[in-house]
Design a protein around this motif. Structure first.
Motif, PDB file in Angstrom:
ATOM      1  N   ALA A  63       0.831  -1.207   0.000  1.00  0.00           N
ATOM      2  CA  ALA A  63       0.000   0.000   0.000  1.00  0.00           C
ATOM      3  C   ALA A  63       0.867   1.260   0.000  1.00  0.00           C
ATOM      4  N   ILE A  64       1.900   1.269   0.827  1.00  0.00           N
ATOM      5  CA  ILE A  64       2.793   2.437   0.869  1.00  0.00           C
ATOM      6  C   ILE A  64       3.461   2.619  -0.491  1.00  0.00           C
ATOM      7  N   SER A  65       3.961   1.548  -1.059  1.00  0.00           N
ATOM      8  CA  SER A  65       4.638   1.626  -2.363  1.00  0.00           C
ATOM      9  C   SER A  65       3.699   2.138  -3.442  1.00  0.00           C
ATOM     10  N   THR A  66       2.461   1.708  -3.386  1.00  0.00           N
ATOM     11  CA  THR A  66       1.485   2.114  -4.393  1.00  0.00           C
ATOM     12  C   THR A  66       1.144   3.593  -4.305  1.00  0.00           C
ATOM     13  N   TYR A  67       1.027   4.127  -3.082  1.00  0.00           N
ATOM     14  CA  TYR A  67       0.534   5.490  -2.915  1.00  0.00           C
ATOM     15  C   TYR A  67       1.599   6.522  -2.559  1.00  0.00           C
ATOM     16  N   ALA A  68       2.845   6.105  -2.448  1.00  0.00           N
ATOM     17  CA  ALA A  68       3.945   7.060  -2.237  1.00  0.00           C
ATOM     18  C   ALA A  68       4.517   7.394  -3.614  1.00  0.00           C
ATOM     19  N   HIS A  69       3.772   8.134  -4.373  1.00  0.00           N
ATOM     20  CA  HIS A  69       4.128   8.430  -5.762  1.00  0.00           C
ATOM     21  C   HIS A  69       5.533   8.998  -5.880  1.00  0.00           C
ATOM     22  N   GLY A  70       6.325   8.357  -6.733  1.00  0.00           N
ATOM     23  CA  GLY A  70       7.669   8.822  -6.997  1.00  0.00           C
ATOM     24  C   GLY A  70       8.702   8.348  -5.987  1.00  0.00           C
ATOM     25  N   TRP A  71       8.267   7.576  -4.994  1.00  0.00           N
ATOM     26  CA  TRP A  71       9.185   7.110  -3.956  1.00  0.00           C
ATOM     27  C   TRP A  71       9.061   5.600  -3.789  1.00  0.00           C
ATOM     28  N   THR A  72      10.159   4.889  -3.933  1.00  0.00           N
ATOM     29  CA  THR A  72      10.169   3.479  -3.589  1.00  0.00           C
ATOM     30  C   THR A  72      10.470   3.373  -2.100  1.00  0.00           C
ATOM     31  N   LEU A  73      10.142   2.261  -1.517  1.00  0.00           N
ATOM     32  CA  LEU A  73      10.446   2.063  -0.090  1.00  0.00           C
ATOM     33  C   LEU A  73      11.934   2.205   0.174  1.00  0.00           C
ATOM     34  N   ASP A  74      12.755   1.664  -0.710  1.00  0.00           N
ATOM     35  CA  ASP A  74      14.206   1.720  -0.522  1.00  0.00           C
ATOM     36  C   ASP A  74      14.753   3.141  -0.576  1.00  0.00           C
ATOM     37  N   ARG A  75      14.084   4.001  -1.294  1.00  0.00           N
ATOM     38  CA  ARG A  75      14.551   5.382  -1.454  1.00  0.00           C
ATOM     39  C   ARG A  75      14.178   6.277  -0.269  1.00  0.00           C
ATOM     40  N   MET A  76      13.177   5.860   0.487  1.00  0.00           N
ATOM     41  CA  MET A  76      12.722   6.654   1.636  1.00  0.00           C
ATOM     42  C   MET A  76      13.735   6.580   2.766  1.00  0.00           C
ATOM     43  N   PRO A  77      13.840   7.640   3.551  1.00  0.00           N
ATOM     44  CA  PRO A  77      14.640   7.535   4.775  1.00  0.00           C
ATOM     45  C   PRO A  77      14.080   6.410   5.654  1.00  0.00           C
ATOM     46  N   ALA A  78      14.954   5.672   6.299  1.00  0.00           N
ATOM     47  CA  ALA A  78      14.535   4.514   7.096  1.00  0.00           C
ATOM     48  C   ALA A  78      13.518   4.892   8.171  1.00  0.00           C
ATOM     49  N   VAL A  79      13.689   6.044   8.785  1.00  0.00           N
ATOM     50  CA  VAL A  79      12.742   6.449   9.825  1.00  0.00           C
ATOM     51  C   VAL A  79      11.370   6.727   9.215  1.00  0.00           C
ATOM     52  N   ASP A  80      11.321   7.276   8.020  1.00  0.00           N
ATOM     53  CA  ASP A  80      10.035   7.512   7.358  1.00  0.00           C
ATOM     54  C   ASP A  80       9.350   6.195   7.025  1.00  0.00           C
ATOM     55  N   ARG A  81      10.111   5.219   6.578  1.00  0.00           N
ATOM     56  CA  ARG A  81       9.546   3.882   6.304  1.00  0.00           C
ATOM     57  C   ARG A  81       8.893   3.322   7.556  1.00  0.00           C
ATOM     58  N   ALA A  82       9.610   3.406   8.667  1.00  0.00           N
ATOM     59  CA  ALA A  82       9.081   2.867   9.921  1.00  0.00           C
ATOM     60  C   ALA A  82       7.836   3.638  10.370  1.00  0.00           C
ATOM     61  N   ILE A  83       7.867   4.948  10.244  1.00  0.00           N
ATOM     62  CA  ILE A  83       6.706   5.772  10.617  1.00  0.00           C
ATOM     63  C   ILE A  83       5.513   5.432   9.729  1.00  0.00           C
ATOM     64  N   LEU A  84       5.750   5.302   8.438  1.00  0.00           N
ATOM     65  CA  LEU A  84       4.661   4.977   7.515  1.00  0.00           C
ATOM     66  C   LEU A  84       4.086   3.592   7.790  1.00  0.00           C
ATOM     67  N   ARG A  85       4.947   2.628   8.092  1.00  0.00           N
ATOM     68  CA  ARG A  85       4.439   1.284   8.420  1.00  0.00           C
ATOM     69  C   ARG A  85       3.560   1.328   9.659  1.00  0.00           C
ATOM     70  N   LEU A  86       4.024   2.029  10.662  1.00  0.00           N
ATOM     71  CA  LEU A  86       3.276   2.150  11.904  1.00  0.00           C
ATOM     72  C   LEU A  86       1.951   2.880  11.664  1.00  0.00           C
ATOM     73  N   GLY A  87       2.018   4.008  10.982  1.00  0.00           N
ATOM     74  CA  GLY A  87       0.810   4.773  10.690  1.00  0.00           C
ATOM     75  C   GLY A  87      -0.160   4.009   9.809  1.00  0.00           C
ATOM     76  N   ALA A  88       0.356   3.313   8.801  1.00  0.00           N
ATOM     77  CA  ALA A  88      -0.506   2.536   7.913  1.00  0.00           C
ATOM     78  C   ALA A  88      -1.212   1.424   8.684  1.00  0.00           C
ATOM     79  N   TYR A  89      -0.496   0.787   9.599  1.00  0.00           N
ATOM     80  CA  TYR A  89      -1.143  -0.242  10.415  1.00  0.00           C
ATOM     81  C   TYR A  89      -2.314   0.362  11.182  1.00  0.00           C
ATOM     82  N   GLU A  90      -2.089   1.499  11.827  1.00  0.00           N
ATOM     83  CA  GLU A  90      -3.163   2.096  12.627  1.00  0.00           C
ATOM     84  C   GLU A  90      -4.318   2.576  11.747  1.00  0.00           C
ATOM     85  N   VAL A  91      -4.010   3.168  10.601  1.00  0.00           N
ATOM     86  CA  VAL A  91      -5.066   3.664   9.717  1.00  0.00           C
ATOM     87  C   VAL A  91      -5.880   2.506   9.136  1.00  0.00           C
TER      88      VAL A  91
END
Length: 137
Positions: A63-91
């Motif tokens: 889901a993050i990969s699909t909707y983070a237009h222009g950004w792959t998971l690998d390209r994101m800062p590691a802390v942003d990946r973790a925040i997005l995973r946590l936030g996506a779980y809660e949402v």
């Protein structure tokens, strides 16, 4: 800081550390439960969050990969990946947390811990996940 906010921060710390050390987040969680590294034991909600993220890892990353237009998971800062995973779980999966609260908490973590552009990015991705949530579940 409220108890759930602290629990989110500790869950984020565990997810981030697991990725940096290249260890399984559940194994790290179990290790911390057995041998805490802080005076305060892990909050029950921290455990729920880490377990929830791990249980839904593939779907969350997709889901993050699909909707983070222009950004792959690998390209994101590691802390942003973790925040997005946590936030996506809660949402997407935490029925006891209002989605706007989950997004706000994730943005607050990004504001505190990441780049100047991260809060806006996190807000945008999680906001989009909220919009398409009915089609994802």
């Amino acid at each position: 800081m409220a108890a759930r906010s602290k629990a989110r921060k500790r869950a984020l710390d565990l997810l981030f550390e697991a990725e940096q050390r290249k260890v399984n987040a559940l194994e790290l969680l179990r290790e911390r439960l057995a041998s805490p590294v802080t005076e305060a034991p892990l909050n029950e909600y921290t455990v729920t969050l880490v377990e929830g993220v791990v249980d839904h890892w593939r779907d969350i990353d997709e889901a993050i990969s699909t909707y983070a237009h222009g950004w792959t998971l690998d390209r994101m800062p590691a802390v942003d990946r973790a925040i997005l995973r946590l936030g996506a779980y809660e949402v997407l999966y935490a029925s006891d947390v209002p989605e706007p609260v989950a997004i706000s908490e994730a943005v607050a973590l990004a504001t505190e811990l990441s780049t100047d552009d991260s809060p806006k990015f996190v807000n945008g991705v999680l906001g989009r996940l909220l919009e398409v949530k009915p089609t994802l579940l």
